[in-house]
Design a protein around this motif. Structure first.
Motif, PDB file in Angstrom:
ATOM      1  N   CYS A   1       0.845  -1.197   0.000  1.00 28.18           N
ATOM      2  CA  CYS A   1       0.000   0.000   0.000  1.00 28.18           C
ATOM      3  C   CYS A   1       0.879   1.245   0.000  1.00 28.18           C
ATOM      4  CB  CYS A   1      -0.916  -0.028   1.220  1.00 28.18           C
ATOM      5  SG  CYS A   1      -1.635   1.558   1.678  1.00 28.18           S
ATOM      6  N   SER A   2       0.755   2.077  -1.030  1.00 31.90           N
ATOM      7  CA  SER A   2       1.616   3.264  -1.151  1.00 31.90           C
ATOM      8  C   SER A   2       1.312   4.322  -0.101  1.00 31.90           C
ATOM      9  CB  SER A   2       1.465   3.871  -2.551  1.00 31.90           C
ATOM     10  OG  SER A   2       0.131   4.279  -2.793  1.00 31.90           O
TER      11      SER A   2
ATOM     12  N   TRP B   1      -3.727  -6.652   0.043  1.00 28.45           N
ATOM     13  CA  TRP B   1      -2.969  -5.904  -0.960  1.00 28.45           C
ATOM     14  C   TRP B   1      -1.950  -6.782  -1.689  1.00 28.45           C
ATOM     15  CZ3 TRP B   1      -5.000  -1.741  -2.651  1.00 28.45           C
ATOM     16  CH2 TRP B   1      -5.670  -0.858  -1.812  1.00 28.45           C
TER      17      TRP B   1
ATOM     18  N   GLU C   1       3.001  -1.231  -5.419  1.00 32.81           N
ATOM     19  CA  GLU C   1       2.955   0.229  -5.292  1.00 32.81           C
ATOM     20  C   GLU C   1       4.204   0.805  -4.643  1.00 32.81           C
ATOM     21  OE1 GLU C   1      -0.619   1.490  -3.369  1.00 32.81           O
ATOM     22  OE2 GLU C   1      -1.909   0.957  -5.058  1.00 32.81           O
ATOM     23  N   ASN C   2       4.893   0.028  -3.818  1.00 24.54           N
ATOM     24  CA  ASN C   2       6.114   0.501  -3.154  1.00 24.54           C
ATOM     25  C   ASN C   2       7.377  -0.122  -3.753  1.00 24.54           C
ATOM     26  OD1 ASN C   2       4.940   2.245  -1.132  1.00 24.54           O
ATOM     27  ND2 ASN C   2       4.172   0.393  -0.128  1.00 24.54           N
TER      28      ASN C   2
END
Length: 266
Positions: A54-55, A86, A195-196
């Motif tokens: 999760c960003s 996620w 996302e990361n």
């Protein structure tokens, strides 16, 4: 000469009033400072629901790390639950668990939320907000520390042969549930996708095992936790809390370092 006497009298009266007000304000200021310095009898259990996929989560992870450092001498217990929903975005969070996602959904029911999200923080099972909202977190912790606990809890954790044995004693907790979390105090992960992707993320207070113990008939007992791979007593601890499973309210909390059991004859 009479008007002059009246003026002097009035002036003297005003000066007395001003001096009295000044001393009153000074006393109130001192009392206020003493109130702030006085330690509370309460506690704050801070549950962060987060994910490496999760960003929006890294700022929340950084916030609880600061709070953990600043409030280390207070009755503040931080638990980072890494959810697993996620993982579908291309990166599997090595600390994630379906069990932690279920716990977050349980809070959605207790707090009457339409959905779950990350990062989310829940304090003492009663107040929730976005995990990166520092003001809300500070206020919720302060309120928890000032409150009077409804119950008590003490823990003593011992390590032996890959198992952590926890002796617990509670009061005022019959027909409630004791939850015991085996917590890894710190870790870093290099994120390869999602996302990361490309980042190195730092985590604190990672819940690696969570198990429950009903307190139906006794408030004193022993629980055994199977330690996961990578466990070591120096960088881990046990945090326990008593929860009303009807509404999510947390009634008591405590933690224990993990002592190494000495074998007989040594």
């Amino acid at each position: 000469m009479k008007p002059i006497k009246i003026f002097v009298a009035i002036t003297g009266f005003v000066m007395v009033v001003i001096a009295s007000a000044a001393f009153t304000n000074k006393d109130e200021a001192i009392a206020s400072k003493e109130e702030v310095k006085t330690p509370g009898k309460g506690f704050a259990v801070v549950e962060l629901f987060t994910s490496e996929g999760c960003s929006s989560c890294p700022p929340a992870d950084e916030l609880v790390a600061r709070v953990q450092k600043e409030d280390k001498d207070k009755q503040v217990y931080i638990l980072a639950f890494h959810v697993d929903y996620w993982n579908r975005l291309g990166w599997k969070d090595v600390f994630s668990s379906t069990e932690y996602s279920k716990r977050q959904h349980e809070y959605a029911g207790w707090l009457r939320l339409k959905s779950v999200y990350t990062p989310q923080i829940v304090v003492n099972g009663q107040k929730e907000f976005i995990g990166s909202e520092e003001g809300n977190l500070r206020n919720a912790i302060t309120a928890g520390l000032r409150a009077t606990p409804a119950a008590t809890l003490t823990l003593n954790a011992q390590n032996g042969q890959g198992k952590v044995t926890v002796q617990y004693h509670t009061a005022g907790t019959q027909n409630k549930t004791l939850l015991l979390a085996l917590v890894q105090k710190a870790a870093q992960s290099k994120i390869g996708a999602g996302e990361n992707g490309g980042k190195t993320l730092s985590h604190v207070q990672i819940v690696r095992v969570l198990q429950s113990q009903p307190l139906n008939t006794t408030e004193t007992g022993t629980a055994v936790i199977n330690a996961p791979g990578g466990f070591n007593t120096n960088g881990w601890e046990v945090i326990g809390f008593v929860q009303n499973k009807a509404n999510g309210q947390i009634l008591a909390a405590a933690k224990s370092d993990i002592n190494t059991t000495v074998n007989a004859g040594k």
